[in-house]
Design a protein around this motif. Sequence first.
Motif: not given
Length: 104
Positions: A95, A99, A103
Amino acid sequence: MLVQINTDKNIEGSSRFNDFFTEEINNTLERFDAIVTRVEVHISDENGSKPGTNDKKCVIEARVEKKQPLVVTAFADTTEKVFFAALEKIERALDATLEKIKEH
């Protein structure tokens, strides 16, 4: 995603055992199929035939495309507990990696 289950000589790795753990990995990590190419699981009994608490060890390595592999380790008193503890850890690590990828 290729899944490989490895056990030491103290853990019986039957085909039912492998099938169950492979299915759990596929179900839990299916949303990461786009970035994970392979998952290796290593389950061992640190004390061998001697009794002990938290003597089962599970190491899960997830190979992520174009990144270094993610590796987590967990300890527990049963094979099932240690596997699910490590699976939860690798899911959190993936996870966080997902992320970071989003980004950029």
